[in-house]
Design an enzyme around this catalytic site. Structure first.
Site, PDB file in Angstrom:
ATOM      1  CD  GLU A  12      34.894 -12.908 -44.996  1.00 52.93           C
ATOM      2  OE1 GLU A  12      34.831 -11.985 -43.887  1.00 52.93           O
ATOM      3  OE2 GLU A  12      33.893 -13.464 -45.235  1.00 52.93           O
TER       4      GLU A  12
ATOM      5  CG  ASP B 121      28.585  -8.675 -51.808  1.00 54.67           C
ATOM      6  OD1 ASP B 121      27.333  -8.404 -52.142  1.00 54.67           O
ATOM      7  OD2 ASP B 121      29.149  -8.635 -50.559  1.00 54.67           O
TER       8      ASP B 121
ATOM      9  CG  HIS C 121      32.564  -8.912 -44.045  1.00 60.31           C
ATOM     10  ND1 HIS C 121      32.342 -10.445 -43.735  1.00 60.31           N
ATOM     11  CD2 HIS C 121      31.367  -8.365 -44.125  1.00 60.31           C
ATOM     12  CE1 HIS C 121      30.797 -10.295 -43.546  1.00 60.31           C
ATOM     13  NE2 HIS C 121      30.255  -9.068 -44.048  1.00 60.31           N
TER      14      HIS C 121
ATOM     15  CG  ASN D 243      34.473 -10.725 -40.309  1.00 58.82           C
ATOM     16  OD1 ASN D 243      33.790  -9.827 -41.048  1.00 58.82           O
ATOM     17  ND2 ASN D 243      34.757 -11.810 -40.881  1.00 58.82           N
TER      18      ASN D 243
HETATM   19  C1  F6R Z   1      26.143  -7.518 -48.460  1.00 54.55           C
HETATM   20  C2  F6R Z   1      27.642  -7.535 -48.002  1.00 54.55           C
HETATM   21  C3  F6R Z   1      27.866  -7.696 -46.851  1.00 54.55           C
HETATM   22  C4  F6R Z   1      27.109  -7.290 -45.673  1.00 54.55           C
HETATM   23  C5  F6R Z   1      27.454  -7.254 -44.314  1.00 54.55           C
HETATM   24  C6  F6R Z   1      26.336  -7.038 -43.190  1.00 54.55           C
HETATM   25  O1  F6R Z   1      26.238  -7.389 -49.977  1.00 54.55           O
HETATM   26  O2  F6R Z   1      28.468  -7.328 -48.851  1.00 54.55           O
HETATM   27  O3  F6R Z   1      29.196  -6.901 -46.272  1.00 54.55           O
HETATM   28  O4  F6R Z   1      26.899  -5.708 -45.700  1.00 54.55           O
HETATM   29  O5  F6R Z   1      27.494  -8.849 -43.884  1.00 54.55           O
HETATM   30  O6  F6R Z   1      25.329  -7.729 -43.224  1.00 54.55           O
HETATM   31  P1  F6R Z   1      23.859  -7.728 -42.490  1.00 54.55           P
HETATM   32  O7  F6R Z   1      23.644  -6.219 -43.111  1.00 54.55           O
HETATM   33  O8  F6R Z   1      23.159  -8.653 -42.856  1.00 54.55           O
HETATM   34  O9  F6R Z   1      24.078  -7.345 -41.033  1.00 54.55           O
END
Ligand code: F6R
Length: 253
Positions: free
Chosen positions: A144, A68, A139, A137
């Site tokens: 989302e 992303d 995701h 959440n």
């Molecule tokens: C990052 C991404 C997100 C993260 C998720 C967890 O490229 O796509 O889905 O993997 O928000 O983030 P952290 O590892 O910072 O808790």
């Protein structure tokens, strides 16, 4: 099928997950790796850089596609995911920059960008191993909670919860972009193998709901129950709810 590898702590999680990537690259030197940003993968990248510097890993044929990118941020912006990938991995290894792909958050036509990104992944032969973190959440990527699972790479409005969680990387929440480009659930599910890393007790519910409750687009990670080859590498805190509820898990090493 999901395998769980329980790690002692963040360092242990990072090393165990990095080993899976080491094995993948040693098995297929021109693997297409799907990569993630955020705090969960940083330790994995640190191990890969270390093993590369010790001569154990060669990235010269490896190709990558990132999950992303924020809309409106480009490579020169320190908060962009392209910048993150360059700083945390690419510039420390012998990967060819032209083999690294990140959705272009500055594209004039975002719809064209997402459809071309999807085609590029296909043309590169499909993702051999996809690294994922998971949001509080549940995701995955920036998919989302929603009424349905988005299939392909698409433009997404970020939720308040995600913007709050990511505000730690910006000087204020107002600076967190409101939109992102993300691989879709279908894109992720087409990866041959998935490695999901998670640490800390604030992820315990997201992990539990993703793997031990019914699949539901309100819990995006729950789609992974339908993937044939998922390895979850998580520390004891993130595994807390799964373990305390006595769930029967298929353990890795
Ligand atoms: C990052 C991404 C997100 C993260 C998720 C967890 O490229 O796509 O889905 O993997 O928000 O983030 P952290 O590892 O910072 O808790």
């Amino acid at each position: 099928m999901t395998r769980f590898i329980i790690a002692r702590d963040y360092e242990d999680m990072s090393e165990k997950a990095a080993m899976l990537f080491l094995k993948q690259i040693n098995k297929k030197d021109n693997s297409l790796l799907g990569l993630a940003t955020g705090s969960s993968p940083v330790g994995i990248y640190r191990n890969l850089i270390k093993w590369h510097s010790e001569g154990l890993l060669d990235f010269s044929a490896v190709k990558t596609v990132s999950l992303d990118e924020y809309v409106g941020l480009g490579a020169s912006d320190p908060q962009s995911y392209r910048h993150f990938m360059n700083e945390n991995l690419f510039k420390h290894i012998n990967i060819k920059m032209e083999n690294t792909h990140v959705p272009n958050g500055l594209a004039e036509d975002l719809w064209m960008e997402v459809s071309e990104y999807e085609k590029r992944i296909e043309m590169l032969g499909g993702i051999d191993m996809q690294l994922l973190g998971i949001g509080r959440n549940a995701h995955i990527g920036f998919n989302e909670p929603s009424d349905n699972f988005a299939t392909n790479t698409h433009v997404v409005n970020l939720t308040k919860d995600t913007r709050e969680a990511n505000a730690r990387f910006f000087s204020s929440i107002d600076e967190v972009p409101t939109k992102a480009l993300t691989m879709g659930i279908g894109t992720i599910m087409r990866a041959k193998k998935i490695v999901l890393v998670s640490y800390g007790e604030n992820k315990a519910d997201a992990l539990y709901k993703s793997f031990f409750e019914n699949t539901n687009p309100r819990v995006p990670g729950s789609i992974l129950q339908y993937h044939a080859d998922v390895t979850v590498v998580a520390d004891k805190a993130a595994m807390g709810r799964i373990l305390s509820e006595g769930k029967d898990i298929n353990c890795g090493f």
